[in-house]
Write a protein that holds these residues in place. Structure first.
Motif, short mmCIF file in Angstrom:
data_model
loop_
_atom_site.label_atom_id
_atom_site.label_comp_id
_atom_site.label_asym_id
_atom_site.label_seq_id
_atom_site.Cartn_x
_atom_site.Cartn_y
_atom_site.Cartn_z
N LEU A 1 21.52 -12.49 4.96
CA LEU A 1 20.38 -12.27 5.84
C LEU A 1 19.58 -11.06 5.38
O LEU A 1 18.34 -11.08 5.38
N ARG A 2 20.29 -10.01 4.98
CA ARG A 2 19.60 -8.80 4.50
C ARG A 2 18.78 -9.09 3.25
O ARG A 2 17.64 -8.64 3.12
N LEU A 3 19.33 -9.87 2.33
CA LEU A 3 18.62 -10.20 1.11
C LEU A 3 17.38 -11.04 1.41
O LEU A 3 16.33 -10.89 0.76
N ILE A 4 17.49 -11.94 2.38
CA ILE A 4 16.34 -12.77 2.75
C ILE A 4 15.22 -11.90 3.33
O ILE A 4 14.05 -12.02 2.96
N PRO B 1 8.28 -11.91 1.23
CA PRO B 1 7.02 -11.17 1.36
C PRO B 1 6.61 -11.05 2.83
O PRO B 1 6.79 -11.99 3.61
N ALA B 2 6.04 -9.92 3.17
CA ALA B 2 5.64 -9.68 4.56
C ALA B 2 4.67 -10.72 5.10
O ALA B 2 4.83 -11.16 6.25
N PRO B 3 3.66 -11.17 4.33
CA PRO B 3 2.75 -12.19 4.88
C PRO B 3 3.45 -13.48 5.26
O PRO B 3 3.12 -14.11 6.28
N ILE B 4 4.45 -13.89 4.46
CA ILE B 4 5.15 -15.14 4.76
C ILE B 4 5.97 -15.00 6.04
O ILE B 4 5.96 -15.88 6.90
N LEU C 1 14.61 -3.65 9.73
CA LEU C 1 16.04 -3.63 10.03
C LEU C 1 16.90 -3.36 8.79
O LEU C 1 17.81 -2.52 8.85
N PRO C 2 16.67 -4.04 7.65
CA PRO C 2 17.49 -3.75 6.47
C PRO C 2 17.35 -2.33 5.96
O PRO C 2 18.29 -1.77 5.38
#
Length: 243
Positions: free
Chosen positions: A91-94, A99-102, A127-128
C-alpha cells in the motif's frame, strides 16, 4: 551575506521577468507592475480571504491532521514489528508511486468531489511520509544510551524527552517541511481538478478568463504561503536543535 545573495537573485529574476514581459503580450506574460496591481486587488477582496484562501488552508491542514495520527503510529508499529511494515509495504509503495493527479482523479470519482475528496487525497499522499519518517527516527535512537537510561532507572518521561523525541525529530522535522508544502500543492491540484471552491478554483477561473496577471498574482500568493510555512518550520527545527 546569504540574505544579500538571495535578494540579488530575486532582483535578477524580476529584472529578467520585466524584460521578457516587454517582448510578450500581456495575456501571455504580464509584467511585474501589472501582477503587483492584480495582487493588491486580490488582497483587498474580502471574499478572497473567506471563500478562497481559508477553505484551501483548512483542507490542507485537515489532510495533515488526518495523515499524521495514522502514519506515525503505523511507522512506530512497523519499527517495533517488521512484519507490520512488510504488510503495509504494498500500500505504501502504491501511494508513493502513484502520481498525485491520478490519485486526485480517482478520489474525485469515488467521493463527492468536494472538501472530503481534497482532504482524503492530501492525507493519502502524506501518510507514507509520516510512516517512513517515524520509523527512521525510531531507528536512529542510540541503543546504548537507551539501555543505560534503563539501567539507571531514568524516568520514562525524561527518556522520552531526552532520548526518543530528539531521535525521532531528526527525521520527522524535515518530513514535516515536505508535508506542509505538499499538502498545499495537492490541495490546489485537487481543487483544480474537482472544481471545489478555493485557491485551485481561483486559478482555474483566472486561466479560463485569460486573466494572466491575476493568475500570476495567485501563484505569488501560493509561493508565499509555502515559503512562510517552510520558514516557520525551519525556525522551529533550529530552536529544537539548540534545546
Amino acid at each position: 551575506m546569504r540574505r544579500l545573495a538571495f535578494l540579488a537573485g530575486l532582483a535578477g529574476l524580476v529584472a529578467l521577468w520585466a524584460f521578457a514581459a516587454r517582448e510578450s503580450l500581456p495575456a501571455i506574460l504580464p509584467g511585474p507592475l501589472a501582477v503587483a496591481k492584480a495582487l493588491g486587488t486580490i488582497l483587498s477582496e474580502r471574499t478572497f480571504w473567506t471563500e478562497t484562501l481559508l477553505p484551501s488552508l483548512g483542507r490542507a491542514a485537515a489532510g495533515l491532521a488526518l495523515a499524521f495520527p495514522v502514519g506515525a503510529p503505523l511507522g512506530l508499529l512497523g519499527w517495533r514489528w517488521p512484519a507490520v511494515s512488510a504488510f503495509f509495504a504494498p500500500l505504501r509503495l502504491i501511494l508513493m508511486g502513484m502520481p498525485a493527479p491520478i490519485l486526485a482523479i480517482l478520489c474525485i470519482l469515488w467521493f463527492d468531489g468536494g472538501t472530503v475528496t481534497v482532504i482524503l487525497t492530501v492525507a493519502a499522499l502524506l501518510l507514507p511520509v509520516f510512516q517512513l519518517a517515524t520509523a527512521e527516527g525510531m531507528s536512529a535512537i542510540d541503543r546504548q544510551l537507551a539501555e543505560m537510561a534503563c539501567v539507571f532507572r531514568v524516568p520514562a518521561a525524561r527518556r522520552l524527552h531526552r532520548i526518543v523525541l530528539p531521535a525521532v525529530w531528526t527525521a520527522l522535522g524535515p518530513a514535516l517541511r515536505i508535508a506542509l508544502a505538499n499538502a498545499l500543492r495537492v490541495t490546489l491540484l485537487t481543487e483544480l481538478l474537482s472544481g471545489a471552491e478555493g485557491l485551485g478554483s481561483a486559478v482555474q477561473s483566472a486561466q479560463s478568463w485569460l486573466q494572466t496577471d491575476r493568475l500570476f498574482a495567485l501563484v505569488l500568493i501560493i509561493l508565499a504561503l509555502i515559503g512562510l510555512a517552510e520558514a516557520g518550520l525551519t525556525s522551529l527545527l533550529r530552536e529544537r536543535k539548540r534545546s
